[in-house]
Design an enzyme around this catalytic site. Structure first.
Site, mmCIF file in Angstrom:
data_model
loop_
_atom_site.group_PDB
_atom_site.id
_atom_site.type_symbol
_atom_site.label_atom_id
_atom_site.label_comp_id
_atom_site.label_asym_id
_atom_site.label_seq_id
_atom_site.Cartn_x
_atom_site.Cartn_y
_atom_site.Cartn_z
ATOM 1 N N SER A 107 -1.687 -0.466 4.945
ATOM 2 C CA SER A 107 -2.161 -1.828 5.193
ATOM 3 C C SER A 107 -1.707 -2.294 6.568
ATOM 4 C CB SER A 107 -1.625 -2.777 4.127
ATOM 5 O OG SER A 107 -1.979 -4.095 4.483
ATOM 6 N N MET A 158 -7.364 -13.079 5.410
ATOM 7 C CA MET A 158 -6.972 -14.253 4.603
ATOM 8 C C MET A 158 -7.443 -15.532 5.297
ATOM 9 S SD MET A 158 -3.057 -13.143 3.898
ATOM 10 C CE MET A 158 -2.618 -11.472 3.428
ATOM 11 N N ASP A 182 -2.995 -2.383 -4.930
ATOM 12 C CA ASP A 182 -2.598 -3.082 -3.703
ATOM 13 C C ASP A 182 -1.406 -3.997 -3.952
ATOM 14 O OD1 ASP A 182 -2.524 -4.160 -1.194
ATOM 15 O OD2 ASP A 182 -4.419 -5.253 -1.363
ATOM 16 N N MET A 236 -4.758 -5.996 -7.943
ATOM 17 C CA MET A 236 -3.629 -6.568 -7.192
ATOM 18 C C MET A 236 -2.362 -6.408 -8.029
ATOM 19 S SD MET A 236 -4.901 -7.463 -4.349
ATOM 20 C CE MET A 236 -3.292 -7.957 -3.729
ATOM 21 N N HIS A 247 -6.494 -0.053 5.544
ATOM 22 C CA HIS A 247 -6.678 -1.212 4.677
ATOM 23 C C HIS A 247 -6.447 -2.466 5.523
ATOM 24 C CE1 HIS A 247 -6.736 -3.360 0.800
ATOM 25 N NE2 HIS A 247 -5.790 -4.121 1.322
ATOM 26 N N MET A 288 -9.610 -11.919 1.307
ATOM 27 C CA MET A 288 -8.957 -12.935 0.469
ATOM 28 C C MET A 288 -9.406 -14.291 0.983
ATOM 29 S SD MET A 288 -5.316 -11.004 0.252
ATOM 30 C CE MET A 288 -5.809 -9.882 1.546
ATOM 31 N N HIS A 334 -10.330 -5.974 2.804
ATOM 32 C CA HIS A 334 -9.990 -6.757 1.608
ATOM 33 C C HIS A 334 -10.067 -8.233 1.989
ATOM 34 C CE1 HIS A 334 -6.479 -7.845 -1.366
ATOM 35 N NE2 HIS A 334 -7.625 -8.400 -1.717
ATOM 36 N N ASP A 375 -6.449 -6.601 5.658
ATOM 37 C CA ASP A 375 -6.362 -7.820 4.850
ATOM 38 C C ASP A 375 -6.806 -9.045 5.648
ATOM 39 O OD1 ASP A 375 -5.136 -6.878 2.344
ATOM 40 O OD2 ASP A 375 -3.494 -6.266 3.665
#
Ligand code: DX5
Ligand code: ZN
Length: 220
Positions: free
Chosen positions: A10, A39, A177, A139, A35, A70, A68, A37
């Site tokens: 990540s 947000m 994750d 998660m 990966h 979020m 991913h 992330d």
């Protein structure tokens, strides 16, 4: 028999002041995916990085880019993430009132479609959509931050999801994750995990490349 469990470091845990160095480290390691992330400070109580940073990462990344999201209302940005270089686009179950439509839109852009489940979300909710999902991201921490401790209930969820996938004759991959380390990696794979995301465990190690190789080795 070798399982070929995939390892996805990540980038959230990378050194952002040395991002290109860390991207090259992943390129030259045994890692399988990047990966990423994203947000929004609304769906989760944190803001990571956004489009220009992903674009910069994608310019150097030589492996599958697993994004991913979020964020609330992810439908707004599906084509944007395709243009930025995403190969897999994962949305949160809890953020998608029209999940079927969202998954079709992701696939129509030529990406694989993923669904992430918060720790409280039961896997049985995917019964009627599992055939349309390429990847379920379970998660194993509450989303929003790296470096949190692993939630033990995850093993049970993996087994339930594996059973649901097999029963429906689906080819969905199971990704885990949050809080993944050498201590739980093997047990996660034995429960049915196909992809392990690891952030702080990899990047806080003295030798991240060797740490990735170790994770790869203990999960085959
Ligand atoms: C958490 C993110 C994770 C995070 C994992 O919201 O989705 O991908 O980077 O970090 P670690 O491995 O440190 O728990
Ligand atoms: Zn993630």
């Amino acid at each position: 028999m070798s399982k070929n469990t995939l390892i996805a470091p990540s980038v959230l845990a990378a050194d952002f002041a040395n991002l290109q160095r860390d991207i090259e480290m992943i390129n030259n390691s045994e890692a399988d995916w990047f990966h990423i992330d994203i947000m929004d400070g609304v769906f989760v109580p944190n803001i990571s990085f956004g489009m220009p940073v992903l674009g910069a990462i994608a310019k150097h990344a030589k492996k599958t880019i697993d994004v991913h999201l979020m964020i609330v209302d992810p439908d707004r940005y599906i084509s944007t993430f395709k243009k930025l270089g995403a190969d897999i686009l994962t949305v949160h179950y809890e953020a998608c009132p029209h999940l079927h439509r969202t998954l079709q839109a992701i696939k129509a852009e030529g990406m694989q479609a993923g669904v992430a489940l918060n720790p409280h979300t039961n896997v049985s909710l995917l019964e009627d959509i599992i055939k349309d999902i390429d990847l379920v991201c379970i998660m194993s921490v509450n989303p929003g931050f790296g470096g949190q401790s692993f939630i033990e209930n995850t093993y049970k969820k993996i087994k339930q999801l594996k059973e649901l996938i097999t029963r429906n004759n689906a080819s969905t991959k199971i990704e885990i994750d949050g809080g993944v380390t050498d201590k739980n990696a093997k047990k996660l794979v034995d429960a049915g995990a196909d992809v392990l995301v690891a952030g702080s465990y990899v990047f806080s190690a003295e030798n991240p490349t060797a740490t990735i190789a170790d994770l790869k080795k203990i999960t085959q």
